[in-house]
Design a protein around this motif. Sequence first.
Motif, mmCIF file in Angstrom:
data_model
loop_
_atom_site.group_PDB
_atom_site.id
_atom_site.type_symbol
_atom_site.label_atom_id
_atom_site.label_comp_id
_atom_site.label_asym_id
_atom_site.label_seq_id
_atom_site.Cartn_x
_atom_site.Cartn_y
_atom_site.Cartn_z
ATOM 1 N N LEU A 49 0.963 -1.141 0.055
ATOM 2 C CA LEU A 49 -0.166 -0.242 0.165
ATOM 3 C C LEU A 49 0.681 1.063 0.486
ATOM 4 O O LEU A 49 2.114 1.352 1.202
ATOM 5 C CB LEU A 49 -1.185 0.117 1.202
ATOM 6 N N GLU A 50 1.045 1.604 -0.803
ATOM 7 C CA GLU A 50 1.316 3.654 -0.942
ATOM 8 C C GLU A 50 0.096 4.395 -0.877
ATOM 9 O O GLU A 50 -0.210 4.976 -2.084
ATOM 10 C CB GLU A 50 2.152 3.552 -2.019
ATOM 11 N N GLU A 51 0.611 5.648 0.011
ATOM 12 C CA GLU A 51 -0.527 5.945 -0.054
ATOM 13 C C GLU A 51 -0.727 7.894 -0.938
ATOM 14 O O GLU A 51 -1.015 8.157 -1.635
ATOM 15 C CB GLU A 51 -0.729 7.524 1.278
ATOM 16 N N ASP A 52 0.159 7.824 -1.675
ATOM 17 C CA ASP A 52 0.850 8.823 -2.814
ATOM 18 C C ASP A 52 0.328 8.366 -3.848
ATOM 19 O O ASP A 52 0.165 8.640 -4.912
ATOM 20 C CB ASP A 52 2.153 8.937 -2.762
ATOM 21 N N LEU A 53 -0.434 6.989 -3.898
ATOM 22 C CA LEU A 53 -0.863 6.384 -5.927
ATOM 23 C C LEU A 53 -1.949 6.178 -5.908
ATOM 24 O O LEU A 53 -2.580 6.393 -5.220
ATOM 25 C CB LEU A 53 -0.129 5.384 -6.389
ATOM 26 N N PRO A 54 -2.890 6.481 -6.739
ATOM 27 C CA PRO A 54 -3.860 6.457 -6.585
ATOM 28 C C PRO A 54 -4.402 4.848 -6.507
ATOM 29 O O PRO A 54 -4.078 3.952 -6.610
ATOM 30 C CB PRO A 54 -4.289 6.718 -8.622
ATOM 31 N N GLY A 55 -5.499 4.761 -6.132
ATOM 32 C CA GLY A 55 -5.904 3.429 -5.532
ATOM 33 C C GLY A 55 -5.530 2.977 -4.400
ATOM 34 O O GLY A 55 -5.028 1.589 -3.909
ATOM 35 N N LEU A 56 -4.280 3.628 -4.117
ATOM 36 C CA LEU A 56 -3.228 3.229 -2.606
ATOM 37 C C LEU A 56 -2.586 1.899 -3.676
ATOM 38 O O LEU A 56 -1.909 1.277 -2.781
ATOM 39 C CB LEU A 56 -3.541 1.939 -2.170
ATOM 40 N N GLY A 57 -2.365 2.356 -4.775
ATOM 41 C CA GLY A 57 -0.987 1.145 -5.299
ATOM 42 C C GLY A 57 -1.868 -0.320 -5.767
ATOM 43 O O GLY A 57 -0.718 -0.633 -6.521
ATOM 44 N N TYR A 60 -3.158 -1.957 -10.530
ATOM 45 C CA TYR A 60 -2.629 -1.563 -11.879
ATOM 46 C C TYR A 60 -2.217 -1.754 -13.278
ATOM 47 O O TYR A 60 -2.260 -3.005 -12.706
ATOM 48 C CB TYR A 60 -1.233 -1.419 -11.139
ATOM 49 N N CYS A 61 -2.469 -1.376 -13.834
ATOM 50 C CA CYS A 61 -2.169 -1.660 -15.645
ATOM 51 C C CYS A 61 -0.766 -2.180 -16.210
ATOM 52 O O CYS A 61 -0.311 -1.139 -16.133
ATOM 53 C CB CYS A 61 -3.180 -1.243 -16.283
ATOM 54 N N VAL A 62 -0.509 -3.346 -16.360
ATOM 55 C CA VAL A 62 1.390 -3.774 -16.631
ATOM 56 C C VAL A 62 1.671 -3.075 -17.571
ATOM 57 O O VAL A 62 2.302 -2.432 -17.816
ATOM 58 C CB VAL A 62 1.406 -5.361 -16.454
ATOM 59 N N GLU A 63 0.097 -3.603 -18.297
ATOM 60 C CA GLU A 63 0.885 -3.372 -19.726
ATOM 61 C C GLU A 63 0.737 -1.494 -20.422
ATOM 62 O O GLU A 63 0.902 -1.104 -21.320
ATOM 63 C CB GLU A 63 -0.768 -4.220 -20.868
ATOM 64 N N CYS A 64 -0.380 -0.844 -19.801
ATOM 65 C CA CYS A 64 -0.408 0.790 -19.833
ATOM 66 C C CYS A 64 0.880 1.200 -18.897
ATOM 67 O O CYS A 64 0.063 2.853 -18.820
ATOM 68 C CB CYS A 64 -2.133 0.958 -19.610
ATOM 69 N N SER A 65 0.866 0.596 -18.239
ATOM 70 C CA SER A 65 1.593 1.548 -16.689
ATOM 71 C C SER A 65 1.187 2.129 -16.136
ATOM 72 O O SER A 65 1.666 3.604 -15.857
ATOM 73 C CB SER A 65 2.738 1.601 -17.242
ATOM 74 N N LYS A 66 -0.018 2.300 -15.590
ATOM 75 C CA LYS A 66 -1.221 3.300 -15.278
ATOM 76 C C LYS A 66 -1.758 2.757 -14.128
ATOM 77 O O LYS A 66 -1.997 1.535 -14.113
ATOM 78 C CB LYS A 66 -2.386 3.278 -15.724
ATOM 79 N N GLU A 71 -11.096 -1.224 -8.798
ATOM 80 C CA GLU A 71 -11.378 -2.178 -10.026
ATOM 81 C C GLU A 71 -12.005 -1.576 -11.394
ATOM 82 O O GLU A 71 -12.245 -2.473 -12.072
ATOM 83 C CB GLU A 71 -11.832 -3.345 -8.678
ATOM 84 N N GLN A 72 -13.646 -1.482 -10.803
ATOM 85 C CA GLN A 72 -14.680 -0.663 -11.313
ATOM 86 C C GLN A 72 -13.728 0.051 -13.401
ATOM 87 O O GLN A 72 -13.755 -0.085 -13.959
ATOM 88 C CB GLN A 72 -15.572 -0.726 -11.114
ATOM 89 N N ALA A 73 -12.562 1.204 -12.306
ATOM 90 C CA ALA A 73 -12.218 1.519 -13.497
ATOM 91 C C ALA A 73 -11.016 1.113 -13.769
ATOM 92 O O ALA A 73 -11.167 1.180 -15.226
ATOM 93 C CB ALA A 73 -11.627 3.001 -12.201
ATOM 94 N N ARG A 74 -10.401 0.003 -13.773
ATOM 95 C CA ARG A 74 -9.360 -0.714 -14.523
ATOM 96 C C ARG A 74 -10.284 -1.237 -15.512
ATOM 97 O O ARG A 74 -9.321 -1.478 -16.012
ATOM 98 C CB ARG A 74 -9.154 -1.437 -13.351
ATOM 99 N N HIS A 77 -11.338 0.423 -18.584
ATOM 100 C CA HIS A 77 -9.403 0.947 -18.871
ATOM 101 C C HIS A 77 -9.010 -0.467 -19.687
ATOM 102 O O HIS A 77 -8.788 -0.306 -20.887
ATOM 103 C CB HIS A 77 -8.631 1.017 -18.619
ATOM 104 N N ARG A 78 -9.840 -1.228 -19.228
ATOM 105 C CA ARG A 78 -9.150 -2.900 -19.970
ATOM 106 C C ARG A 78 -10.263 -3.448 -21.239
ATOM 107 O O ARG A 78 -9.737 -3.622 -22.328
ATOM 108 C CB ARG A 78 -9.179 -3.869 -19.219
ATOM 109 N N ARG A 79 -11.304 -2.415 -21.326
ATOM 110 C CA ARG A 79 -12.507 -2.198 -22.829
ATOM 111 C C ARG A 79 -12.097 -1.341 -23.424
ATOM 112 O O ARG A 79 -12.570 -1.663 -24.919
ATOM 113 C CB ARG A 79 -13.520 -2.434 -22.592
ATOM 114 N N SER A 80 -10.912 0.069 -23.002
ATOM 115 C CA SER A 80 -10.556 0.956 -23.640
ATOM 116 C C SER A 80 -10.070 0.737 -24.868
ATOM 117 O O SER A 80 -9.029 -0.684 -25.676
ATOM 118 C CB SER A 80 -10.274 2.445 -23.182
#
Length: 151
Positions: A49-57, A60-66, A71-74, A77-80
Motif C-alpha cells: 500500500l502506497e498513499e501517494d498512488l491512486p487506489g493506494l497502488g 495497476y495495468c501492467v501493459e499501460c503502466s497506469k 477495480e471498476q476503473a481498471r 480501461h481494459r475494454r478501452s
Amino acid sequence: MARVGRKRMHCNNKELHHKYKTKRRMKDLDQIQEDLRPENKARLLNQELEEDLPGLGQFYCVECSKYFVDEQARRVHRRSREHKRRLRDLKDPAYTQKEAEAAAGLTTDSRRSGAEPPMSVGPMSLLAIKQQNEQKAAFVSANKKTKMEIE
C-alpha cells in the motif's frame, strides 16, 4: 462599445506545454516488455500500500503502466481502445540497439568472413526477417549461377 483585447499567455507558452507533456509521459514499449516478464509482473501486481498512488497502488495495468482508483476503473480501461492498441503494439518484439544500428547502416562487426551469426530464438523482428530473406535470395541466385556454369 468595442471589445477589449486580452492577453492569451497560454497559447505560446512552451514551458506550460513541456510541463503537461512530461506529466502525461508513460513508459516506452521496451520498458513495458521488461515489466511483462513473470518475475517483474508479479512484483508490480502485488505492491504494498502506497498513499501517494491512486487506489493506494493496488489497481495497476501492467501493459499501460497506469494506476487506477478502483477495480471498476481498471475494468473499464481494459475494454478501452487505448488499452487494446497498447496490447497490439506489445505483440511485436522490441528493437535492439544492434538492429537499430544495422538499419541505420552502422556496423560494429569487424569479422572478415561473410558468415552471419545465428538468429536468436523467439519472435523475429521485421529487420531480422528481411535479412533472412535477402540471404535466401542470394543463396538461390548463387545456385542458379553454378547450374548455368555446369551446363
